[in-house]
Design a protein around this motif. Structure first.
Motif, short mmCIF file in Angstrom:
data_model
loop_
_atom_site.label_atom_id
_atom_site.label_comp_id
_atom_site.label_asym_id
_atom_site.label_seq_id
_atom_site.Cartn_x
_atom_site.Cartn_y
_atom_site.Cartn_z
N SER A 108 68.11 3.16 -21.52
CA SER A 108 68.80 2.05 -20.26
C SER A 108 69.64 2.75 -19.78
CB SER A 108 69.79 1.61 -21.55
OG SER A 108 70.88 0.74 -20.63
N SER A 109 70.18 2.44 -18.39
CA SER A 109 71.11 3.27 -17.68
C SER A 109 71.93 3.24 -17.86
CB SER A 109 71.20 2.85 -15.60
OG SER A 109 69.25 2.66 -15.58
N LYS A 142 67.38 6.03 -12.91
CA LYS A 142 66.09 5.72 -12.61
C LYS A 142 66.72 5.10 -11.14
CE LYS A 142 65.89 2.74 -16.27
NZ LYS A 142 66.09 1.40 -17.84
N PRO A 143 65.76 5.65 -10.22
CA PRO A 143 64.18 4.70 -10.14
C PRO A 143 63.68 5.80 -10.69
CG PRO A 143 65.50 4.77 -7.62
CD PRO A 143 66.69 5.18 -8.33
N ALA A 144 63.80 7.39 -10.77
CA ALA A 144 63.64 7.97 -10.96
C ALA A 144 62.83 8.50 -12.33
CB ALA A 144 64.15 9.51 -11.20
N PRO A 145 61.47 8.68 -12.47
CA PRO A 145 60.83 8.39 -13.86
C PRO A 145 61.40 8.68 -15.15
CG PRO A 145 59.59 9.79 -12.50
CD PRO A 145 60.81 9.79 -11.50
N ASP A 146 63.05 9.96 -15.05
CA ASP A 146 62.78 10.64 -16.08
C ASP A 146 62.75 10.27 -17.18
OD1 ASP A 146 63.05 12.02 -13.30
OD2 ASP A 146 64.83 13.35 -14.07
N LEU A 147 63.61 9.20 -17.17
CA LEU A 147 64.60 8.45 -18.93
C LEU A 147 63.28 7.87 -19.03
CD1 LEU A 147 66.25 6.86 -20.48
CD2 LEU A 147 67.17 5.20 -18.78
N PHE A 148 62.36 7.51 -18.87
CA PHE A 148 60.97 6.46 -19.43
C PHE A 148 59.97 7.56 -20.05
CE2 PHE A 148 61.47 2.77 -16.14
CZ PHE A 148 62.95 2.55 -17.24
N LEU A 149 60.21 9.16 -18.96
CA LEU A 149 59.58 10.05 -19.60
C LEU A 149 59.46 10.51 -20.53
CD1 LEU A 149 58.25 11.35 -15.86
CD2 LEU A 149 56.63 9.81 -17.90
N SER A 173 60.39 0.54 -10.39
CA SER A 173 59.91 1.44 -9.93
C SER A 173 59.96 2.76 -10.58
CB SER A 173 60.86 1.61 -8.30
OG SER A 173 60.57 0.21 -7.65
N ALA A 174 60.47 3.07 -11.57
CA ALA A 174 61.00 4.05 -12.02
C ALA A 174 59.77 4.79 -13.70
CB ALA A 174 62.06 3.83 -12.62
N ALA A 175 59.66 3.16 -13.55
CA ALA A 175 58.16 3.15 -14.30
C ALA A 175 56.99 3.46 -14.07
CB ALA A 175 58.40 1.58 -15.70
N LYS A 176 56.64 3.10 -12.62
CA LYS A 176 55.47 2.81 -12.29
C LYS A 176 55.61 4.18 -11.80
CE LYS A 176 52.74 0.89 -11.49
NZ LYS A 176 52.18 0.19 -12.80
N ALA A 177 57.09 5.19 -11.43
CA ALA A 177 56.35 6.73 -11.00
C ALA A 177 56.59 7.17 -12.14
CB ALA A 177 58.31 7.16 -11.11
N ALA A 178 56.62 7.25 -13.28
CA ALA A 178 56.10 7.73 -14.51
C ALA A 178 54.23 7.19 -15.38
CB ALA A 178 57.07 7.22 -15.98
N GLY A 179 54.01 6.64 -14.21
CA GLY A 179 52.50 5.81 -15.05
C GLY A 179 51.89 5.42 -15.86
#
Length: 219
Positions: A108-109, A142-149, A173-179
């Protein structure tokens, strides 16, 4: 297979707008506290600008110049008061979580204490334990992938075998950036007068649904 995708090894849930119906409440509080600082921003515009974003993103947006030092403390106090009075879980989400057979967690943000309060108030805390990851734990929200990674690494899961459930454009967007595979959820009250389906599909969501009862069913 899950809607044409392999069964995920991990499911990451966003909290606000996915587990708890909090987005309207929190954006209303943000609009009110900004007004106290002399900054007029409607609830609708607040959702447009900050849905799925951290409080750090709010400060960055205003460049730290227009809000007083006690802004975050005032916002937190108002949000917590509003949550204790009105917060509810997303209908059907407890049933979905209780039947999951694969590992799952929250990313979560929101600040960690707010996530804990949200889950405690809605009786969802018992499902997640300490598997809570927030924007405070990474360099970029978010929207950077850092948190999900980060969440996937802590859960020892392959990002490409991870499913994210999100309600915001920044989260998708963050999730997609994390693959990762991402399902957009538009069943929160903040989407009653907004075309959330188009917004999340345009952001890259692999699927969009509006009822937790349809979590494993057709979109």
């Amino acid at each position: 297979m899950t809607f044409g995708f392999p069964e995920p090894d991990l499911i990451i849930f966003d909290c606000d707008g996915v587990l708890v119906d909090s987005e309207v409440l929190s954006c209303r509080c943000l609009s009110d506290v900004l007004a106290q600082c002399g900054i007029e921003l409607s609830e609708h515009d607040t959702l447009d600008l900050f849905l799925g974003r951290s409080t750090a993103a709010v400060l960055q947006h205003y460049d730290g110049r227009l809000v007083p030092e006690d802004f975050l403390a005032a916002l937190k106090a108002q949000v917590f008061q509003q949550f204790r009075r009105s917060l509810r879980s997303i209908p059907g989400v407890s049933g979905v979580i209780s039947q999951l057979t694969m590992p799952f967690c929250v990313a979560s943000s929101s600040d960690l204490d707010r996530v804990r309060l949200s889950l405690a108030l809605t009786d969802l805390a018992r499902y997640f334990g300490d598997r809570l990851y927030t924007a405070q734990m990474v360099a970029r929200g978010k929207p950077a992938p850092d948190l999900f990674l980060h969440a996937a690494a802590q859960m020892q899961a392959d990002p490409q075998r991870t499913l994210v459930v999100e309600d915001s454009v920044s989260g998708v967007s963050a999730a997609k950036a994390a693959g990762m595979m991402v399902w957009g959820f538009v069943g929160g009250s903040h989407y009653r007068s907004r075309d959330g389906r188009s917004m999340l599909i345009d952001a890259g969501a692999d699927r969009v649904f509006d009822q937790m009862a349809n979590f494993w069913k057709g979109a």
